[in-house]
Design a protein around this motif. Structure first.
Motif, mmCIF file in Angstrom:
data_model
loop_
_atom_site.group_PDB
_atom_site.id
_atom_site.type_symbol
_atom_site.label_atom_id
_atom_site.label_comp_id
_atom_site.label_asym_id
_atom_site.label_seq_id
_atom_site.Cartn_x
_atom_site.Cartn_y
_atom_site.Cartn_z
ATOM 1 N N SER A 245 1.277 -1.149 0.046
ATOM 2 C CA SER A 245 -0.063 0.010 -0.117
ATOM 3 C C SER A 245 1.007 1.233 -0.186
ATOM 4 O O SER A 245 0.378 2.377 -1.157
ATOM 5 C CB SER A 245 -0.616 0.339 1.051
ATOM 6 N N ARG A 246 1.809 1.052 0.528
ATOM 7 C CA ARG A 246 2.679 2.646 0.036
ATOM 8 C C ARG A 246 3.878 3.290 -0.440
ATOM 9 O O ARG A 246 3.781 3.328 -0.978
ATOM 10 C CB ARG A 246 4.044 2.026 1.788
ATOM 11 N N LEU A 247 3.516 1.547 -1.353
ATOM 12 C CA LEU A 247 4.354 1.312 -2.652
ATOM 13 C C LEU A 247 3.832 1.938 -3.835
ATOM 14 O O LEU A 247 3.287 3.023 -4.810
ATOM 15 C CB LEU A 247 4.842 0.383 -2.930
ATOM 16 N N ALA A 248 2.193 1.617 -4.335
ATOM 17 C CA ALA A 248 1.215 1.796 -5.025
ATOM 18 C C ALA A 248 1.453 3.619 -3.942
ATOM 19 O O ALA A 248 0.812 4.398 -5.273
ATOM 20 C CB ALA A 248 -0.066 1.231 -4.063
ATOM 21 N N PHE A 249 0.857 3.941 -3.048
ATOM 22 C CA PHE A 249 0.924 5.264 -2.743
ATOM 23 C C PHE A 249 2.151 5.991 -3.438
ATOM 24 O O PHE A 249 2.082 7.267 -3.786
ATOM 25 C CB PHE A 249 0.835 5.708 -1.039
ATOM 26 N N ASN B 215 2.243 0.260 6.929
ATOM 27 C CA ASN B 215 0.994 0.813 5.901
ATOM 28 C C ASN B 215 0.367 1.651 5.644
ATOM 29 O O ASN B 215 -0.494 1.373 4.093
ATOM 30 C CB ASN B 215 -0.146 -0.530 6.141
ATOM 31 N N ARG B 216 -0.013 3.097 5.868
ATOM 32 C CA ARG B 216 -0.116 4.465 5.511
ATOM 33 C C ARG B 216 -2.194 3.811 5.585
ATOM 34 O O ARG B 216 -2.309 4.306 4.929
ATOM 35 C CB ARG B 216 -0.171 4.587 4.288
ATOM 36 N N VAL B 217 -2.502 2.689 6.602
ATOM 37 C CA VAL B 217 -3.589 2.802 7.174
ATOM 38 C C VAL B 217 -3.956 2.824 8.151
ATOM 39 O O VAL B 217 -2.820 2.291 8.334
ATOM 40 C CB VAL B 217 -4.034 1.681 5.804
#
Length: 476
Positions: free
Chosen positions: A109-113, A263-265
């Motif tokens: 999720s961090r990479l997607a951000f 995870n930034r969530v």
């Protein structure tokens, strides 16, 4: 959108490439560092983003070589994914123009951000630096930041370089050194300056309330939760979240904080629905976190996530050049805000303030000057105004204490520096050397005291005090 991955780590490449499943517009190309170096016109490569994978020292050296070339001048943003980089490497890469550094392994999720935010506009990396002019490191950046000392000038220069980046920043230093003000400086000089700046004093919250304060809660999550409440992670939006006294967070809460950062969530208490964290974290610690890690009181993985870029704010006793300027500024603030009659501080009081070790740093110094100005009956703070607790705490060499108690005068007779080197004390030898240096510089500049102060590396006020102290007449 096209992404170029440069490196030899198959795991990093596959992690980037896996996002093609959710975004069919994403195209990921692969090159080794040798192939990338051999490109004749890399600046014209049609890629929205370049990711440099660093899995060992050889890769790190290749990144340094790339950043020293003209490749960093193009508008294509560059990101580094690195396994266990040193703090020196991180700072060097960011100063050279890297848009972000992500530690490996990183959550998907961090990479997607990163991919979403950095491929929206190819010119984002360049426009971030142009969106707002940077303050000069040679002036006062903020009303409460004094840049007289070399240490603070260097620190603010470093902060200015990393302010436009998205990486988390950790500020270490004793209580009262100004970490909150510096965190605000980072926010004000970033692309997030229009978004909220939210402060959480972690040391003031009991463990039972910390999770609710950070992540919020839903109605009925616990006794007394009558309504839904947003936490600080949600309130900050795309702004800066300043976590003060991060060293005071209990181990149980550190695990939840790590997950939200990594995870930034996060999930509010009583909710199973995840909320995305879009902000930047700046954390501050009064205690050295590496020592807390050794004692088992702080998680090493949380430290590495918080301290992507790590700065140390020196205590006031290590930058005594700032003391006079901070004290003078407090006096001016009081005169402006409360119509206080106090306009100046006597030289002997300045000497006393500069002799103290200031365990409470800038905060304590401001309190002392504020208290003294309130007790002052004239237009200048004198020794008699430093009464009670502050007079007992602040210590001077014995000779100056006797002078102050005897007649509370601003200046004393010039010291006797005629004694032989065999019987002279260390202080007398130092004063004799200082006197000779001042006389030599004054002679070189034809008694121009402004130029003399510049050459001596002190303020004009300090030079005038030393001239009065040594009884120096015009030097012929």
């Amino acid at each position: 959108m096209s992404v170029l991955f440069v490196g030899k780590s198959k795991e990093m490449y596959q992690a980037v490439r896996s996002h093609q499943r959710t975004d069919r517009r994403l195209e990921v190309d692969l090159l080794g560092y040798g192939e990338f170096d051999s490109l004749q016109s890399p600046a014209q490569a049609e890629h929205s983003l370049i990711i440099l994978g660093v899995s060992d020292q050889e890769d790190a050296d290749s990144v340094d070589r790339i950043l020293m070339s003209d490749r960093v001048d193009r508008p294509t943003p560059m990101v580094v994914i690195a396994s266990k980089p040193s703090g020196e490497q991180l700072l060097r890469w960011m100063q050279a123009g890297i848009a972000a550094v992500e530690l490996w392994p990183c959550h998907s999720s961090r990479l997607a951000f990163l991919l979403d935010s950095l491929t929206v506009n190819r010119r984002m990396h360049r426009s971030i630096m142009q969106r707002r002019p940077m303050p000069s490191p040679d002036c006062v950046v903020d009303d409460s930041i004094v840049l007289e000392s070399r240490a603070m000038k260097h620190l603010v220069q470093q902060l200015q370089r990393v302010a436009p980046l998205s990486a988390n920043v950790l500020l270490g230093g004793e209580t009262g050194v100004g970490k909150t003000t510096l965190a605000r400086l980072l926010h004000d000089n970033s692309s997030r300056f229009k978004a909220p700046f939210v402060t959480v004093n972690c040391g003031a919250l009991p463990e039972s309330l910390l999770e609710s304060e950070l992540f919020g809660h839903r109605r009925g999550a616990f006794t007394g939760a009558d309504t839904n409440r947003k936490g600080r992670f949600e309130e900050v939006g795309s702004g800066t979240l300043f976590l003060d006294e991060i060293d005071s967070i209990p181990l149980g809460s550190q695990c939840k904080l790590l997950r939200a950062i990594e995870n930034r969530v996060f999930e509010p208490l009583g909710s199973s629905k995840s909320v995305q964290f879009r902000g930047r974290i700046v954390a501050a610690s009064n205690s050295p976190l590496d020592r807390l890690i050794e004692r088992g009181l702080f998680r090493a993985d949380l430290y590495y996530r918080l301290g992507v870029i790590d700065f140390y704010v020196p205590p006031l006793r290590e930058r005594r050049e700032d003391i006079e300027h901070i004290a003078t500024r407090v006096v001016r603030e009081l005169a402006r805000e409360t119509n206080s009659p106090v306009k100046t501080i006597s030289p002997l009081v300045i000497d006393r303030l500069q002799a103290y070790h200031w365990p409470g740093n800038v905060r304590q110094l401001r309190n002392v000057v504020h208290c003294s100005a309130s007790l002052c009956v004239g237009d200048q703070i004198e020794m008699s105004d430093l009464s009670g607790r502050w007079l007992r705490d602040v210590s001077l060499p014995p000779q100056k204490i006797d002078d102050a108690r005897a007649n509370d005068r601003v200046t004393s007779a010039p010291p006797d520096l005629t004694e032989s080197s065999d019987s002279a004390t260390l202080a007398q030898m130092r004063e004799k050397s200082e006197l000779a240096q001042i006389r030599r510089v004054l002679k070189d500049v034809d008694n121009n005291r402004t130029r003399a102060a510049i050459q001596l590396g002190i303020s004009r006020t300090m030079l005038y005090r030393k001239i009065a102290k040594y009884g120096i007449a015009e030097v012929g």
